[in-house]
Scaffold this motif. Sequence first.
Motif, PDB file in Angstrom:
ATOM      1  N   ILE A  26      26.042   4.965 -14.951  1.00  0.00           N
ATOM      2  CA  ILE A  26      27.460   5.117 -15.301  1.00  0.00           C
ATOM      3  C   ILE A  26      27.816   4.091 -16.371  1.00  0.00           C
ATOM      4  N   LEU A  27      28.399   4.568 -17.468  1.00  0.00           N
ATOM      5  CA  LEU A  27      28.784   3.661 -18.549  1.00  0.00           C
ATOM      6  C   LEU A  27      29.851   2.680 -18.075  1.00  0.00           C
ATOM      7  N   ALA A  28      29.669   1.408 -18.403  1.00  0.00           N
ATOM      8  CA  ALA A  28      30.638   0.379 -18.028  1.00  0.00           C
ATOM      9  C   ALA A  28      31.589   0.046 -19.176  1.00  0.00           C
ATOM     10  N   GLU A  29      31.266   0.494 -20.385  1.00  0.00           N
ATOM     11  CA  GLU A  29      32.128   0.251 -21.542  1.00  0.00           C
ATOM     12  C   GLU A  29      32.070   1.452 -22.475  1.00  0.00           C
ATOM     13  N   ASP A  30      33.124   1.613 -23.291  1.00  0.00           N
ATOM     14  CA  ASP A  30      33.087   2.622 -24.343  1.00  0.00           C
ATOM     15  C   ASP A  30      31.940   2.314 -25.302  1.00  0.00           C
ATOM     16  N   ILE A  31      31.340   3.370 -25.852  1.00  0.00           N
ATOM     17  CA  ILE A  31      30.249   3.184 -26.812  1.00  0.00           C
ATOM     18  C   ILE A  31      30.771   3.467 -28.212  1.00  0.00           C
ATOM     19  N   PHE A  32      30.661   2.467 -29.102  1.00  0.00           N
ATOM     20  CA  PHE A  32      31.041   2.626 -30.497  1.00  0.00           C
ATOM     21  C   PHE A  32      29.799   2.524 -31.367  1.00  0.00           C
ATOM     22  N   SER A  33      29.803   3.285 -32.450  1.00  0.00           N
ATOM     23  CA  SER A  33      28.750   3.159 -33.447  1.00  0.00           C
ATOM     24  C   SER A  33      29.413   3.209 -34.812  1.00  0.00           C
ATOM     25  N   GLU A  34      29.293   2.145 -35.562  1.00  0.00           N
ATOM     26  CA  GLU A  34      29.910   2.066 -36.880  1.00  0.00           C
ATOM     27  C   GLU A  34      31.399   2.386 -36.797  1.00  0.00           C
ATOM     28  N   TYR A  35      32.059   1.753 -35.829  1.00  0.00           N
ATOM     29  CA  TYR A  35      33.504   1.851 -35.606  1.00  0.00           C
ATOM     30  C   TYR A  35      33.932   3.214 -35.078  1.00  0.00           C
ATOM     31  N   ARG A  36      33.017   4.045 -34.631  1.00  0.00           N
ATOM     32  CA  ARG A  36      33.366   5.377 -34.129  1.00  0.00           C
ATOM     33  C   ARG A  36      33.047   5.436 -32.647  1.00  0.00           C
ATOM     34  N   LEU A  37      33.999   5.971 -31.865  1.00  0.00           N
ATOM     35  CA  LEU A  37      33.807   6.107 -30.429  1.00  0.00           C
ATOM     36  C   LEU A  37      32.892   7.291 -30.158  1.00  0.00           C
ATOM     37  N   LEU A  38      31.740   7.005 -29.519  1.00  0.00           N
ATOM     38  CA  LEU A  38      30.788   8.071 -29.197  1.00  0.00           C
ATOM     39  C   LEU A  38      30.940   8.561 -27.769  1.00  0.00           C
ATOM     40  N   ALA A  39      31.238   7.673 -26.841  1.00  0.00           N
ATOM     41  CA  ALA A  39      31.338   8.073 -25.433  1.00  0.00           C
ATOM     42  C   ALA A  39      32.257   7.107 -24.705  1.00  0.00           C
ATOM     43  N   LYS A  40      32.961   7.632 -23.707  1.00  0.00           N
ATOM     44  CA  LYS A  40      33.957   6.851 -22.988  1.00  0.00           C
ATOM     45  C   LYS A  40      33.366   6.187 -21.755  1.00  0.00           C
ATOM     46  N   LYS A  41      33.958   5.057 -21.412  1.00  0.00           N
ATOM     47  CA  LYS A  41      33.634   4.344 -20.180  1.00  0.00           C
ATOM     48  C   LYS A  41      33.746   5.292 -18.986  1.00  0.00           C
ATOM     49  N   ASP A  42      32.898   5.086 -17.985  1.00  0.00           N
ATOM     50  CA  ASP A  42      32.836   5.869 -16.734  1.00  0.00           C
ATOM     51  C   ASP A  42      32.099   7.205 -16.898  1.00  0.00           C
ATOM     52  N   LEU A  43      31.570   7.490 -18.091  1.00  0.00           N
ATOM     53  CA  LEU A  43      30.781   8.698 -18.277  1.00  0.00           C
ATOM     54  C   LEU A  43      29.460   8.575 -17.526  1.00  0.00           C
ATOM     55  N   VAL A  44      29.081   9.633 -16.807  1.00  0.00           N
ATOM     56  CA  VAL A  44      27.779   9.671 -16.135  1.00  0.00           C
ATOM     57  C   VAL A  44      26.748  10.181 -17.137  1.00  0.00           C
ATOM     58  N   LEU A  45      25.759   9.385 -17.421  1.00  0.00           N
ATOM     59  CA  LEU A  45      24.780   9.719 -18.456  1.00  0.00           C
ATOM     60  C   LEU A  45      23.827  10.814 -17.991  1.00  0.00           C
ATOM     61  N   THR A  46      23.406  11.633 -18.963  1.00  0.00           N
ATOM     62  CA  THR A  46      22.366  12.632 -18.727  1.00  0.00           C
ATOM     63  C   THR A  46      21.224  12.370 -19.704  1.00  0.00           C
ATOM     64  N   GLU A  47      20.091  13.039 -19.494  1.00  0.00           N
ATOM     65  CA  GLU A  47      18.956  12.868 -20.412  1.00  0.00           C
ATOM     66  C   GLU A  47      19.349  13.282 -21.834  1.00  0.00           C
ATOM     67  N   ARG A  48      20.138  14.360 -21.939  1.00  0.00           N
ATOM     68  CA  ARG A  48      20.543  14.844 -23.266  1.00  0.00           C
ATOM     69  C   ARG A  48      21.445  13.829 -23.961  1.00  0.00           C
ATOM     70  N   ILE A  49      22.380  13.242 -23.212  1.00  0.00           N
ATOM     71  CA  ILE A  49      23.279  12.256 -23.815  1.00  0.00           C
ATOM     72  C   ILE A  49      22.491  11.031 -24.266  1.00  0.00           C
ATOM     73  N   ILE A  50      21.558  10.573 -23.441  1.00  0.00           N
ATOM     74  CA  ILE A  50      20.745   9.406 -23.808  1.00  0.00           C
ATOM     75  C   ILE A  50      19.947   9.689 -25.079  1.00  0.00           C
ATOM     76  N   ALA A  51      19.386  10.903 -25.153  1.00  0.00           N
ATOM     77  CA  ALA A  51      18.609  11.275 -26.342  1.00  0.00           C
ATOM     78  C   ALA A  51      19.483  11.282 -27.591  1.00  0.00           C
ATOM     79  N   LEU A  52      20.706  11.806 -27.467  1.00  0.00           N
ATOM     80  CA  LEU A  52      21.616  11.828 -28.610  1.00  0.00           C
ATOM     81  C   LEU A  52      22.023  10.422 -29.028  1.00  0.00           C
ATOM     82  N   LEU A  53      22.234   9.548 -28.052  1.00  0.00           N
ATOM     83  CA  LEU A  53      22.607   8.170 -28.373  1.00  0.00           C
ATOM     84  C   LEU A  53      21.477   7.456 -29.110  1.00  0.00           C
TER      85      LEU A  53
END
Length: 581
Positions: A26-53
Amino acid sequence: MSITNVAENMLRKVTLSIDEVEANDILAEDIFSEYRLLAKKDLVLTERIIALLKLRKVDELSVYLPTDSVRIVHDLSVQRSKDYEDLFAPLMDKRDETDEYKEKVSHLFMTTLENVVHELRYGQILKSIQDTAYVRGIFEKVLEKKHRYELLMRLKEWDEYSFVHSFDVFVLGTIFARYLGLMDIETLARGYLFHDIGKVFIPQEILNLKRKLSEDEFDIVKTHTTKGYELLIENGEEDISYLARDHHERFAGQGYPNQLCEDDMCEGVQILQIIDVYSAMTSKRVYHSGYAATDALAVLYRDRHLYNEKFMHNFVECLGIYPVNSVVQLSDNRSAQVELVYDLFPTLPKVKLLDEQKSMILPLNYSVKISKMIDYRTNSFEEIFNLFIEQLIRCDENSLRVYFKKLIDHLHPKEIVLKIFLPAFRILRLLTREIQTDMTKYRNSINILQKLLEEQINILYMDYQHEKTTVLVVETSLRENFFIKLVQSILYIDKIVPFFINPDDDQRISQLMEHCNVNVAYFIEDKLTIDKRVRPMREGTFLYYTLVDIEEILISLVGMSMKRFSFEEKMQERLFSSLKT
């Protein structure tokens, strides 16, 4: 209990390398990449999401782990904490006034950018740090003149939403103008940043309303275009003032304030019109979650006759977010139609290959991607209504709400009553009577429709400032009837509050009429219980209707100009015309 509360009690927040992260973390913080929000806190990660990240070059994540997890030993934050303590100490030297102003402008850019940039809205825009630096440079150059900063702060202090929206339009418009290869982008960007400056003249109580504006309120809001134009001229910004004045103009003279046509508007204005609507529709407000990017683009395409359609295609390509029903060309030259856009990763939709009649999800490595927008196939109102009815019959409340939202967009409130609720109810009734639809399913469908109508009635009651009252004499048992509810809705829209009373006591009814200062009481019955339709009384007149009468009156109103009829007048007109015949 929320995930965050659970985490505080049972889990520990740690920072892990992306290679140490696992599905179901479970994400504990929002994920930013180059000032862009990619995923929100509390998101449950999947294999596909991890691969995209990983593809987005995300190296580490903060996640919640059970306190007894062996992976806690890999926590990077423990090792790193001391390293940061002294890192910026040499940079804390005394700054002069110019440096402080530049820092203030830079801070304003970064903090506001975090509020607007999200992959769900921005797609491919600001994909690289170079793009962000480009926009930031223009922003800082525009605000080198301090009177512009003061003007922008005046807007921010007056209405935070209008400021954030203006900044959002500035970012999207600047990148899009560069994408198109336009000249003098800096001037356009400055105009986009100040296009809504006229909002400082609109009363805050109107700007902060949590309901649809009345016609009088909307007339006041529309003045922000000309007032913004005048304010910019007063502040020496004549070269961009036309953007404040013309951004609500539309093709074929259907906008305001001057009903300009296509030939009267330059490319910079035509771009702004599209960006302004997209930003407003996708932005979050306290009382409005905002449209998904694909839904906002679908609305723009539905009204494509009002905008430069070539620029709309270009904007979709610039975003890399293609609405459902887009006909596109893939990078391998195959033609496809977008079938489904995923909420988390809108740039990787599911498409249907037109030549092969099979579906595919675009691959994570972008080996096949959309290269060009060819066309957009708009669903008509009738097609969406049929899908709404299909889900209503299936009792799929979640799906029908999606179609309902699409149906009501841009409809007058009376049209919502007469073009959606009235025909939907009549279709369900017909199915029951003629085709013998299962009664249990029918009742469930009616309950869902009634629930939707009740929600609209509550909105109407809150939205309209009621100026008059009327008296409806209806048995308590009949007040939940669908047609009675439709009458109640339309009366609210006419700014009339209906008082309900039982038909037992003529004296009490007359007293209520006197209290409400009306000279007519409307009796609505399942079947008429008296011979006469009209009963003159000392205090006024009693008029009698059946539910069939009410249904026929409602049906007769479909297609009429919604702003030009009063429902009470139509009820009286119907009764007296039938008496003449």
